[in-house]
Design a protein around this motif. Structure first.
Motif, short mmCIF file in Angstrom:
data_model
loop_
_atom_site.label_atom_id
_atom_site.label_comp_id
_atom_site.label_asym_id
_atom_site.label_seq_id
_atom_site.Cartn_x
_atom_site.Cartn_y
_atom_site.Cartn_z
N VAL A 43 39.91 26.95 37.67
CA VAL A 43 39.91 28.33 38.16
C VAL A 43 40.70 29.21 37.19
N LEU A 44 40.39 30.49 37.19
CA LEU A 44 41.05 31.48 36.35
C LEU A 44 41.58 32.61 37.21
N VAL A 45 42.54 33.36 36.68
CA VAL A 45 42.91 34.63 37.29
C VAL A 45 41.84 35.63 36.86
N ALA A 46 41.05 36.11 37.82
CA ALA A 46 39.85 36.89 37.49
C ALA A 46 40.17 38.20 36.82
N ASP A 47 41.29 38.83 37.20
CA ASP A 47 41.62 40.15 36.67
C ASP A 47 42.75 40.06 35.65
N ASP A 48 42.81 38.94 34.93
CA ASP A 48 43.89 38.72 34.00
C ASP A 48 43.95 39.80 32.93
N ASP A 49 45.16 40.23 32.62
CA ASP A 49 45.34 41.29 31.64
C ASP A 49 46.77 41.19 31.11
N PRO A 50 46.97 41.30 29.79
CA PRO A 50 48.32 41.19 29.25
C PRO A 50 49.30 42.19 29.86
N ALA A 51 48.83 43.40 30.18
CA ALA A 51 49.72 44.40 30.77
C ALA A 51 50.24 43.95 32.12
N VAL A 52 49.35 43.31 32.90
CA VAL A 52 49.78 42.77 34.20
C VAL A 52 50.80 41.67 33.99
N ALA A 53 50.52 40.78 33.02
CA ALA A 53 51.43 39.67 32.77
C ALA A 53 52.80 40.16 32.33
N ASP A 54 52.84 41.27 31.61
CA ASP A 54 54.11 41.79 31.13
C ASP A 54 54.83 42.63 32.17
N GLY A 55 54.15 42.94 33.28
CA GLY A 55 54.77 43.74 34.32
C GLY A 55 54.83 45.22 34.00
N THR A 56 54.04 45.69 33.01
CA THR A 56 54.08 47.10 32.65
C THR A 56 53.13 47.94 33.49
N GLU A 57 52.32 47.29 34.29
CA GLU A 57 51.45 47.98 35.24
C GLU A 57 51.62 47.34 36.60
N GLY A 58 51.21 48.06 37.66
CA GLY A 58 51.25 47.47 38.98
C GLY A 58 50.39 46.22 39.05
N THR A 59 50.87 45.19 39.71
CA THR A 59 50.12 43.94 39.80
C THR A 59 49.12 44.03 40.94
N PRO A 60 47.82 43.95 40.66
CA PRO A 60 46.83 44.03 41.73
C PRO A 60 46.80 42.75 42.55
N PRO A 61 46.16 42.78 43.72
CA PRO A 61 46.04 41.56 44.51
C PRO A 61 45.36 40.45 43.71
N LEU A 62 45.79 39.23 43.91
CA LEU A 62 45.26 38.10 43.16
C LEU A 62 43.79 37.85 43.49
N THR A 63 43.00 37.67 42.46
CA THR A 63 41.60 37.24 42.60
C THR A 63 41.36 36.10 41.63
N LEU A 64 40.81 35.00 42.13
CA LEU A 64 40.46 33.87 41.29
C LEU A 64 38.99 33.93 40.93
N ALA A 65 38.64 33.32 39.81
CA ALA A 65 37.25 33.11 39.43
C ALA A 65 37.08 31.64 39.10
N GLY A 66 35.93 31.08 39.43
CA GLY A 66 35.72 29.67 39.15
C GLY A 66 34.25 29.33 39.17
N HIS A 67 33.97 28.07 38.91
CA HIS A 67 32.59 27.59 38.98
C HIS A 67 32.61 26.11 39.35
N LEU A 68 31.55 25.68 39.95
CA LEU A 68 31.37 24.28 40.30
C LEU A 68 29.88 23.98 40.34
N ALA A 69 29.54 22.71 40.39
CA ALA A 69 28.13 22.33 40.43
C ALA A 69 27.43 23.00 41.61
N ALA A 70 26.20 23.42 41.38
CA ALA A 70 25.46 24.12 42.43
C ALA A 70 25.33 23.26 43.69
#
Length: 216
Positions: A43-70
């Motif tokens: 799984v990934l952090v769907a809205d990942d962004d360096p600015a979020v990681a650095d805390g220079t912008e407001g952190t939005p609610p967590l959203t994951l992205a992923g994939h699995l076999a159909a």
């Protein structure tokens, strides 16, 4: 999950960092036909962004992205029910023999995040984007990162066998049981034991324990 407040993790940046560093997760759902269904997937952090990681912008609610076999997605009836995704960080056994004083009994230190919500299934093109992003996430440490477009024709031919999804978090529960209830001196002793070159060594857990001690 463990309810002691001393072990709660509420900082969204720490939670996101855990998902980034430990992206192999467990997906659990409950369906009327099959009961509990469990799968393992990246799984990934769907809205990942360096600015979020650095805390220079407001952190939005967590959203994951992923994939699995159909077929797995069908077994979960993905999108029809709430699920929980479990992301496990560093963990390991703590021996009573490592303490400088007592009494103590064996315990287990760990870091974990539970992400609850209802997945949103993605269309084929967006699923392919998740596949590409996943490759980029795991290849980023290599000197010459491999990218999905190197095998674009083949990847697009087999991609229909995969279901991509987004999971906006309705609820996030995170715990870091890292001996916060012990003195700084005891934490150092435990971290030294876990950082040693022994079969029980857990250097990442040792680093997490020291970091938690600095945040107290």
């Amino acid at each position: 999950m463990l309810e002691q407040k001393i072990f709660d993790v509420t900082d969204p940046r720490l939670i996101r960092e855990l998902v980034r560093r430990h992206s192999w997760a467990t997906l659990v759902s409950h369906t009327p036909a099959r009961g509990l269904v469990v799968s393992h997937l990246p799984v990934l952090v769907a809205d990942d962004d360096p600015a979020v990681a650095d805390g220079t912008e407001g952190t939005p609610p967590l959203t994951l992205a992923g994939h699995l076999a159909a077929d797995d997605a069908e077994a979960h009836e993905l999108g029809a029910h709430d699920v929980v995704v479990v992301v496990e960080g560093p963990q390991g056994y703590i021996s009573p023999t490592w303490y400088g004083s007592g009494p103590h009994v064996p315990t287990w230190n760990f870091v974990v995040v539970h992400v609850h919500g209802r997945p949103e299934l993605l269309a084929p093109e967006r699923t392919y984007d998740v596949l590409s992003d996943t490759v980029d996430h795991f290849e980023r440490h290599f000197a010459d990162p491999w990218t999905l477009d190197r095998a674009d024709a083949y990847a697009r031919r087999i991609a229909p066998g995969v279901s991509g999804f987004r999971l906006p978090a309705a609820r996030v529960t995170a715990k870091a049981k890292l001996s916060q209830d012990e003195s700084p001196q005891e934490v150092d002793r435990l971290a030294d034991a876990l950082g040693s070159e022994q079969p029980w060594a857990r250097p990442e857990l040792a680093r997490a324990m020291r970091a938690a001690g600095r945040r107290r």
